[in-house]
Scaffold this motif. Structure first.
Motif, PDB file in Angstrom:
ATOM      1  N   ASN A 515       0.857  -1.189   0.000  1.00 24.85           N
ATOM      2  CA  ASN A 515       0.000   0.000   0.000  1.00 24.85           C
ATOM      3  C   ASN A 515       0.890   1.236   0.000  1.00 24.85           C
ATOM      4  OD1 ASN A 515      -1.808   2.048   0.335  1.00 24.85           O
ATOM      5  ND2 ASN A 515      -2.867   1.157   2.083  1.00 24.85           N
ATOM      6  N   ASN A 516       1.080   1.798  -1.210  1.00 21.08           N
ATOM      7  CA  ASN A 516       1.833   3.054  -1.327  1.00 21.08           C
ATOM      8  C   ASN A 516       0.969   4.147  -1.965  1.00 21.08           C
ATOM      9  OD1 ASN A 516       1.765   2.059  -3.917  1.00 21.08           O
ATOM     10  ND2 ASN A 516       3.976   1.848  -4.138  1.00 21.08           N
ATOM     11  N   HIS A 517      -0.344   3.949  -1.886  1.00 24.16           N
ATOM     12  CA  HIS A 517      -1.319   4.975  -2.270  1.00 24.16           C
ATOM     13  C   HIS A 517      -1.222   5.379  -3.744  1.00 24.16           C
ATOM     14  CE1 HIS A 517      -1.027   5.315   2.124  1.00 24.16           C
ATOM     15  NE2 HIS A 517      -2.293   5.667   2.074  1.00 24.16           N
ATOM     16  N   VAL A 533      -5.085   6.614  -6.221  1.00 20.51           N
ATOM     17  CA  VAL A 533      -6.257   5.771  -5.981  1.00 20.51           C
ATOM     18  C   VAL A 533      -6.823   6.090  -4.603  1.00 20.51           C
ATOM     19  CG1 VAL A 533      -5.408   3.892  -7.440  1.00 20.51           C
ATOM     20  CG2 VAL A 533      -4.913   3.859  -4.990  1.00 20.51           C
ATOM     21  N   LYS A 534      -8.126   5.864  -4.440  1.00 18.83           N
ATOM     22  CA  LYS A 534      -8.758   6.017  -3.134  1.00 18.83           C
ATOM     23  C   LYS A 534      -8.243   4.921  -2.205  1.00 18.83           C
ATOM     24  CE  LYS A 534     -11.851   7.006   0.089  1.00 18.83           C
ATOM     25  NZ  LYS A 534     -11.294   6.059   1.077  1.00 18.83           N
ATOM     26  N   ASN A 535      -7.762   5.298  -1.066  1.00 22.66           N
ATOM     27  CA  ASN A 535      -7.243   4.293  -0.142  1.00 22.66           C
ATOM     28  C   ASN A 535      -8.374   3.421   0.397  1.00 22.66           C
ATOM     29  OD1 ASN A 535      -5.105   3.056   1.273  1.00 22.66           O
ATOM     30  ND2 ASN A 535      -5.648   4.174   3.137  1.00 22.66           N
ATOM     31  N   TRP A 536      -8.076   2.137   0.594  1.00 20.12           N
ATOM     32  CA  TRP A 536      -9.016   1.189   1.182  1.00 20.12           C
ATOM     33  C   TRP A 536      -8.441   0.676   2.507  1.00 20.12           C
ATOM     34  CZ3 TRP A 536     -10.645  -2.894  -3.084  1.00 20.12           C
ATOM     35  CH2 TRP A 536     -11.351  -2.237  -4.110  1.00 20.12           C
ATOM     36  N   ASP A 537      -9.313   0.149   3.301  1.00 19.10           N
ATOM     37  CA  ASP A 537      -8.890  -0.645   4.461  1.00 19.10           C
ATOM     38  C   ASP A 537      -8.706  -2.072   3.946  1.00 19.10           C
ATOM     39  OD1 ASP A 537      -8.494  -2.040   6.778  1.00 19.10           O
ATOM     40  OD2 ASP A 537     -10.378  -1.448   7.735  1.00 19.10           O
ATOM     41  N   TYR A 538      -7.552  -2.331   3.341  1.00 23.05           N
ATOM     42  CA  TYR A 538      -7.335  -3.605   2.652  1.00 23.05           C
ATOM     43  C   TYR A 538      -7.381  -4.777   3.614  1.00 23.05           C
ATOM     44  CZ  TYR A 538      -5.945  -0.613  -1.219  1.00 23.05           C
ATOM     45  OH  TYR A 538      -5.943   0.335  -2.207  1.00 23.05           O
ATOM     46  N   ALA A 539      -6.731  -4.634   4.762  1.00 22.52           N
ATOM     47  CA  ALA A 539      -6.761  -5.722   5.743  1.00 22.52           C
ATOM     48  C   ALA A 539      -8.182  -5.954   6.239  1.00 22.52           C
ATOM     49  CB  ALA A 539      -5.830  -5.398   6.912  1.00 22.52           C
ATOM     50  N   GLY A 540      -8.916  -4.857   6.444  1.00 23.86           N
ATOM     51  CA  GLY A 540     -10.289  -4.976   6.917  1.00 23.86           C
ATOM     52  C   GLY A 540     -11.234  -5.568   5.895  1.00 23.86           C
TER      53      GLY A 540
END
Length: 611
Positions: A515-517, A533-540
């Motif tokens: 995740n480097n945005h 890109v719009k950041n996500w809560d990837y782990a979540g």
């Protein structure tokens, strides 16, 4: 019905592009890449002839006979009866995907692991999406068989307007499109013609190592047809032409005899030729240095004493470019040169010092030898050559040993170098690394592969987001291997849904999500606001995919200590995937990506040639 392997099919239903008319190469592939794993070659038993076959069950039988244990599918009303028919065959499992693009890429990943794959989608709204992935399979030389449902034959005759179409009376546009991205495209509108056309499409996919397309009208899937004949008529390979083979070997041996410092350069088409073991045989006989192109990493053992690393222009492994450029004869084995692999056309061997051995042809110094299988050519040449080890002596002079890397402090901010350092021990002989388009390519190049480990990238098609469904399909096709996926956040957002299918099938894929945005590879080629890109809560996100019964794990690492803990949990989770969201700075990328991006951008930006 036994099909004549040389029979031509009607032109309005079949397609074989002349420029890619290659001969088959079925034998001698490595275990995880066998073109027809477990293919059944026995004749049809007497009891089989009493079975009533339908178009759908005939297709199912043939897919099983070429060794498929699974096929991928997205349901649609034009395919529902066909899917029912495929389910009657208990030798194979039906694997469902989130959408048709992912379905195609899942099949592409499966083909990398298993040698051949199949996917089933509905007409138009499904197939046109899957065509993106089918184009990738074509570019990457992978035999993916795409099956599409189609409108009822009565509607064609009645000129009805139908849903899932362009709103015209022309239902042939999908077949015409398929002809451009396959080696064979057939449309089945009469049940009696199904056996011949199905056999033809499968035969060409296996021979050409390219995708094939089979379109089946929805009211024919359950229609009766003839029983299948011996599968040997579909899978038997036409041998090399003996005279052409002998002439090519003689010419190549003379070529090498005239060189004092040859080098072998391995390319990605070596897999399609099923000739990885044969390449080792030639290397052993010649005794020269062996470099591999980036897309062929793992196609030649990295623990082989003659392996000198990746040849990739100015971003080659230390010393590799010096040796290749110093040589007076480059034997290009299955090489594929494009703007990416040549770093914007700055590293492309050419001229009379180059011998090109492709899957079905040999070319050197203005001479062309056709219908020569690489798996036949390489061992025959190995028996004719003399030792030429000058490039190994040069390699001993220019090679440098990597500095040992110290572990970062556990609470230090996570950087890319620490991430790769911790991934290295995971890459065992039973591991496959799947590296997404972007900086993951260059990070993956820094992983030393033990013998048996595999490495997959998609450098010719270069579709961002390919790796998520490809990792899913690969894990289905090779369930006993450890699958490690290196994926950037921008790419992940394109195809993230297939992680849910990994959870569904309890596949323990380990995903390192950087995740480097943004899309860093695009930044280095040409930056702009469109790379954010719009950041996500990837782990979540894994909690969402797990819902009430999933066993996937979503973890986040901001420093080396958290990453080490996350890896331990990933190795302990055997009931689903683990996604480790690795938080790194936007500008923390490899110097290789920066150099490569600059040169590719320069090639892209060349002004038009004078008219």
């Amino acid at each position: 019905m036994t099909i004549d392997t040389n029979a031509a099919m009607p032109s309005e239903h079949t397609h074989l592009d002349a420029p890619t008319r290659q001969r088959p190469n079925i034998t001698k592939a490595p275990s995880v890449r066998s073109p027809i794993v477990g293919a059944e070659t026995r004749p049809v038993a007497k009891s089989d002839t009493a079975v009533t076959y339908t178009v759908g069950s005939y297709l199912a039988a043939r897919l099983s006979q070429i060794g498929l244990k699974h096929h991928f599918a997205v349901a649609g009303d034009y395919t529902l009866v066909l899917l029912d028919q495929l389910l009657t065959n208990k030798d194979r499992k039906q694997v469902y995907c989130s959408n048709e693009l992912n379905c195609g890429f899942s099949a592409e990943g499966y083909a990398r692991a298993h040698g051949v794959a199949a996917a089933v989608v509905t007409f138009s709204v499904g197939a046109l999406s899957a065509f993106d992935a089918l184009g990738g399979a074509y570019a990457e030389n992978l035999p993916v068989i795409l099956v599409s449902g189609a409108p009822n034959t009565n509607d064609r005759a009645a000129d009805h307007l139908l849903h899932h179409t362009l709103g015209t009376h022309d239902f042939m546009y999908q077949l015409e499109m398929a002809k451009k991205i396959t080696c064979a495209a057939v449309s089945i509108t009469f049940a009696a013609e199904a056996p011949e056309k199905i056999d033809y499409a499968i035969r060409m996919a296996l021979r050409e190592k390219k995708p094939a397309y089979i379109e089946i009208a929805c009211n024919l899937a359950a229609a009766p047809c003839a029983a299948p004949g011996p599968i040997s008529a579909v899978i038997d390979r036409e041998p090399s032409d003996s005279e052409s083979l002998n002439a090519a070997v003689t010419a190549a041996a003379d070529f090498l005899r005239s060189k004092k410092k040859p080098v072998i350069l391995i390319g990605s088409k070596l897999r399609a030729a099923g000739a990885e073991k044969e390449a080792i045989e030639l290397a052993d006989a010649l005794g020269c240095s062996v470099a591999v192109m980036a897309a062929a990493k793992s196609f030649f053992p990295e623990d082989h004493p003659q392996f000198i690393g990746i040849y990739w222009g100015e971003i080659s492994s230390p010393g590799a470019q010096s040796v290749v450029d110093w040589s007076d004869g480059v034997v290009c084995v299955g090489a594929l040169f494009n703007d990416y692999s040549t770093v914007g056309w700055t590293a492309m061997p050419g001229g009379p010092t180059v011998l090109t051995a492709d899957p079905n042809r040999v070319h050197l110094d203005g001479r062309e030898f056709g219908r020569v299988h690489l798996s036949d050519f390489l061992p025959a040449l190995a028996r004719k050559v003399e030792k030429r080890d000058a490039t190994m002596i040069e390699w001993a002079c220019v090679r440098t040993e990597p500095f040992p890397e110290d572990a970062a402090k556990p609470d230090a901010k996570l950087i890319r170098a620490e991430l790769i350092r911790q991934i290295r021990p995971l890459v065992t002989a039973n591991a496959t690394v799947i590296a997404e388009t972007g900086d993951s390519w260059f990070n993956g190049m820094k992983l030393k592969l033990p013998r048996g480990a595999r490495f997959e990238i998609e450098m010719q098609w270069g579709h961002i987001g390919w790796s998520v469904p490809a990792a899913f399909g690969y894990a289905v096709g090779a369930p006993d291997r450890r699958i490690i996926a290196l994926i950037g956040d921008g790419a992940f957002q394109l195809t993230a849904q297939e992680v849910a299918q990994m959870i569904r099938l309890k596949l323990p894929v380990i995903i390192f999500l950087m995740n480097n945005h943004g899309c860093t590879i695009e930044v280095e080629i040409h930056d702009g606001p469109y790379n954010n890109v719009k950041n996500w809560d990837y782990a979540g996100l894994i909690k969402v995919f797990n819902a009430e019964d999933g066993q996937g794990s979503g973890l986040r690492a901001t420093n080396g200590g958290e990453l080490a803990d996350a890896i331990k949990l990933a190795l302990a989770n055997h009931d689903g995937p683990t996604l480790i969201e690795c938080i790194i700075d936007r500008d923390d990328c490899t110097s290789d990506l920066i150099s490569w991006g600059h040169l590719v951008a320069k090639a892209n930006g060349r002004p038009p040639s004078p008219q």
